[in-house]
Design a protein around this motif. Structure first.
Motif, PDB file in Angstrom:
ATOM      1  N   CYS A 168       0.790  -1.340  -0.009  1.00  0.00           N
ATOM      2  CA  CYS A 168      -0.038   0.046   0.028  1.00  0.00           C
ATOM      3  C   CYS A 168       0.753   1.329   0.055  1.00  0.00           C
ATOM      4  CB  CYS A 168      -0.746   0.041   1.236  1.00  0.00           C
ATOM      5  SG  CYS A 168      -2.254  -1.323   0.994  1.00  0.00           S
ATOM      6  N   GLY A 169       2.265   1.061   0.067  1.00  0.00           N
ATOM      7  CA  GLY A 169       3.161   2.391   0.169  1.00  0.00           C
ATOM      8  C   GLY A 169       2.649   3.237   1.287  1.00  0.00           C
ATOM      9  N   VAL A 170       2.396   2.615   2.695  1.00  0.00           N
ATOM     10  CA  VAL A 170       2.206   3.173   3.835  1.00  0.00           C
ATOM     11  C   VAL A 170       3.272   2.946   4.935  1.00  0.00           C
ATOM     12  CG1 VAL A 170      -0.317   3.388   3.144  1.00  0.00           C
ATOM     13  CG2 VAL A 170       0.411   1.461   4.534  1.00  0.00           C
ATOM     14  N   PRO A 171       3.455   3.947   5.929  1.00  0.00           N
ATOM     15  CA  PRO A 171       4.171   3.600   6.896  1.00  0.00           C
ATOM     16  C   PRO A 171       3.739   2.082   7.848  1.00  0.00           C
ATOM     17  CG  PRO A 171       3.631   5.608   7.378  1.00  0.00           C
ATOM     18  CD  PRO A 171       2.751   5.189   6.266  1.00  0.00           C
ATOM     19  N   VAL A 172       4.495   1.139   8.174  1.00  0.00           N
ATOM     20  CA  VAL A 172       4.251   0.093   8.923  1.00  0.00           C
ATOM     21  C   VAL A 172       3.368   0.353  10.153  1.00  0.00           C
ATOM     22  CG1 VAL A 172       5.986  -1.459   8.168  1.00  0.00           C
ATOM     23  CG2 VAL A 172       6.335  -0.329  10.345  1.00  0.00           C
ATOM     24  N   SER A 173       3.646   1.433  10.702  1.00  0.00           N
ATOM     25  CA  SER A 173       3.038   2.032  11.983  1.00  0.00           C
ATOM     26  C   SER A 173       1.291   2.018  11.544  1.00  0.00           C
ATOM     27  CB  SER A 173       3.582   3.106  12.503  1.00  0.00           C
ATOM     28  OG  SER A 173       3.385   4.339  11.691  1.00  0.00           O
ATOM     29  N   SER A 174       0.945   2.487  10.475  1.00  0.00           N
ATOM     30  CA  SER A 174      -0.357   2.701  10.069  1.00  0.00           C
ATOM     31  C   SER A 174      -1.184   1.455   9.668  1.00  0.00           C
ATOM     32  CB  SER A 174      -0.431   3.753   8.989  1.00  0.00           C
ATOM     33  OG  SER A 174      -0.043   3.053   7.762  1.00  0.00           O
ATOM     34  N   VAL A 175      -0.541   0.168   9.883  1.00  0.00           N
ATOM     35  CA  VAL A 175      -1.106  -1.108   9.283  1.00  0.00           C
ATOM     36  C   VAL A 175      -1.335  -1.947  10.567  1.00  0.00           C
ATOM     37  CG1 VAL A 175      -0.901  -3.338   8.034  1.00  0.00           C
ATOM     38  CG2 VAL A 175      -0.222  -0.908   7.171  1.00  0.00           C
ATOM     39  N   ARG A 176      -2.370  -2.467  10.860  1.00  0.00           N
ATOM     40  CA  ARG A 176      -2.752  -3.617  11.837  1.00  0.00           C
ATOM     41  C   ARG A 176      -3.112  -4.811  11.204  1.00  0.00           C
ATOM     42  NH1 ARG A 176      -0.696  -0.499  14.188  1.00  0.00           N
ATOM     43  NH2 ARG A 176      -1.063   0.777  15.814  1.00  0.00           N
ATOM     44  N   THR A 177      -2.576  -5.961  11.468  1.00  0.00           N
ATOM     45  CA  THR A 177      -2.766  -7.316  10.773  1.00  0.00           C
ATOM     46  C   THR A 177      -2.752  -8.349  12.241  1.00  0.00           C
ATOM     47  OG1 THR A 177      -0.569  -7.991  10.296  1.00  0.00           O
ATOM     48  CG2 THR A 177      -1.759  -6.772   8.687  1.00  0.00           C
ATOM     49  N   LEU A 178      -3.131  -9.217  11.982  1.00  0.00           N
ATOM     50  CA  LEU A 178      -3.165 -10.418  12.865  1.00  0.00           C
ATOM     51  C   LEU A 178      -3.454 -11.781  12.209  1.00  0.00           C
ATOM     52  CD1 LEU A 178      -3.924 -11.421  15.800  1.00  0.00           C
ATOM     53  CD2 LEU A 178      -6.135 -11.508  15.463  1.00  0.00           C
ATOM     54  N   THR A 179      -2.577 -12.776  12.455  1.00  0.00           N
ATOM     55  CA  THR A 179      -2.497 -14.189  12.131  1.00  0.00           C
ATOM     56  C   THR A 179      -2.744 -15.035  13.229  1.00  0.00           C
ATOM     57  OG1 THR A 179      -0.076 -14.382  12.294  1.00  0.00           O
ATOM     58  CG2 THR A 179      -0.852 -13.708  10.243  1.00  0.00           C
ATOM     59  N   LEU A 180      -3.466 -16.044  13.227  1.00  0.00           N
ATOM     60  CA  LEU A 180      -3.648 -17.247  14.251  1.00  0.00           C
ATOM     61  C   LEU A 180      -3.461 -18.267  13.519  1.00  0.00           C
ATOM     62  CD1 LEU A 180      -7.100 -15.672  15.415  1.00  0.00           C
ATOM     63  CD2 LEU A 180      -4.863 -15.146  16.350  1.00  0.00           C
ATOM     64  N   GLY A 181      -3.684 -19.440  14.398  1.00  0.00           N
ATOM     65  CA  GLY A 181      -3.596 -21.065  13.680  1.00  0.00           C
ATOM     66  C   GLY A 181      -2.268 -21.441  14.138  1.00  0.00           C
ATOM     67  N   SER A 182      -1.699 -22.416  13.125  1.00  0.00           N
ATOM     68  CA  SER A 182      -0.460 -22.813  13.222  1.00  0.00           C
ATOM     69  C   SER A 182       0.838 -22.078  12.613  1.00  0.00           C
ATOM     70  CB  SER A 182      -0.390 -24.248  12.879  1.00  0.00           C
ATOM     71  OG  SER A 182      -0.277 -24.272  11.610  1.00  0.00           O
ATOM     72  N   HIS A 183       1.956 -22.115  13.072  1.00  0.00           N
ATOM     73  CA  HIS A 183       3.035 -21.897  12.428  1.00  0.00           C
ATOM     74  C   HIS A 183       3.771 -22.818  11.230  1.00  0.00           C
ATOM     75  CE1 HIS A 183       6.250 -19.087  11.938  1.00  0.00           C
ATOM     76  NE2 HIS A 183       7.144 -19.859  12.438  1.00  0.00           N
TER      77      HIS A 183
END
Length: 317
Positions: A168-183
């Protein structure tokens, strides 16, 4: 200005790239009294500790780093937190599961030593395959489930965040994500919880690009391994493990995606799985359930069943 109080001892088992980078990050936080780095090799952890201590005047931290080689645990006694990085890294073309038998023997031995020398420690496992090795460490230490957790979700979430920010060409601080489940293959990125500058990810990127980033996140470790040719990722993984150790020592109550024991949450019971959890002095204080879409919940339950069978097997390894 009075110096901040430092307290507690954290031990990092394994002085490879992952372990040594984790030890340095923990030392540079300047919140611990002591960071102990151990390894089966004689001299390597001692040499790394000497080198790290000599960086203290430059970086301005007082935490003392102690190196212990030759497979000894002398000096680790009474650790508040132990980070287990011991084990073989992946080679190109290997899956995390390819390491299971070799690393099971190593993790079992390490866990039994931890149980003898630091029976009350919170244990953070980072050895692969992650979910299975976390389950094995709990069995081998005999610690309560809440005091043994694995580092995976923090790393996978960081990778997902970085990929979205770059796309998206934005700072990482402006993005929120989440991953769950297995590695691994049954990792469950949670697009419904992902935002870019406060806007839902689905409003910012088309579905095919989101799916591409999800897939890249699942393969995040393999992508690094293929480029490095020897060894595997350690800068991002060590950052994640160090943050977890710090949250424990500071009793912060921070909510982080970690591999922990799930017993009833999301309708899933009796398995180590990547979920959000509140981290405090005793380890995981509670699993934090969030609203997932039907697809995301189905993915999480599928991941639970995939790792459950393998976790049952590790008891015998």
């Amino acid at each position: 200005m009075a110096a901040q109080p430092r307290n507690g001892k954290v031990t990092v088992v394994g002085a490879g790239f992952y372990g040594s980078t984790t030890a340095l990050r923990l030392a540079e936080y300047d919140v611990f009294e002591t960071v102990v780095l151990t390894d089966i090799l004689e001299g390597k952890p001692e040499g790394l500790a000497l080198d790290m201590n000599q960086s203290r005047p430059v970086e301005g931290f007082e935490t003392k780093v102690v190196g212990v080689g030759g497979g000894s645990y002398e000096g680790t006694e009474g650790s508040d937190v132990v980070v287990v990085t011991a084990g073989l890294p992946r080679k190109p073309g290997m899956s995390r599961m390819d390491l299971i038998e070799t690393n099971a023997g190593i993790v079992r031995q390490v866990s039994e030593n931890i149980a003898k020398t630091s029976p009350d420690a919170v244990v953070i496992v980072v050895s692969n395959p992650l979910d299975e090795m976390t389950a094995l460490a709990q069995i081998a230490t005999g610690s309560p489930h809440h005091r043994v957790m694995g580092q995976a979700g923090m790393l996978d979430t960081a990778r997902f965040t970085n990929f979205v920010a770059e796309e998206c060409g934005v700072p990482v601080s402006s993005v929120r994500t989440l991953t769950l489940g297995s590695h691994g293959d049954t990792m469950v990125p949670v697009p419904s919880r992902c935002t870019v500058e406060g806007k839902p990810l689905a409003d910012v990127l088309p579905a095919d690009r989101i799916e591409h980033l999800v897939q890249r996140t699942r393969n995040g470790g393999a992508e690094v391994v293929a480029l490095l040719k020897t060894g595997s990722a350690y800068y991002a993984p060590s950052a994640a493990a160090a943050r977890m150790a710090r949250a424990v020592m500071e009793d912060s109550g921070a909510v982080m995606p970690v591999c922990t024991w799930v017993d009833g949450e999301y309708g899933i019971s009796g398995v180590y799985l990547g979920v959000e959890a509140e981290i405090g002095r005793g380890g995981v204080t509670r699993v934090v359930e969030s609203n997932l879409s039907d697809d995301e919940l189905a993915g999480l339950r599928e991941a639970a069943e995939a790792v459950r069978a393998k976790q049952a097997d590790v008891a015998d390894l």
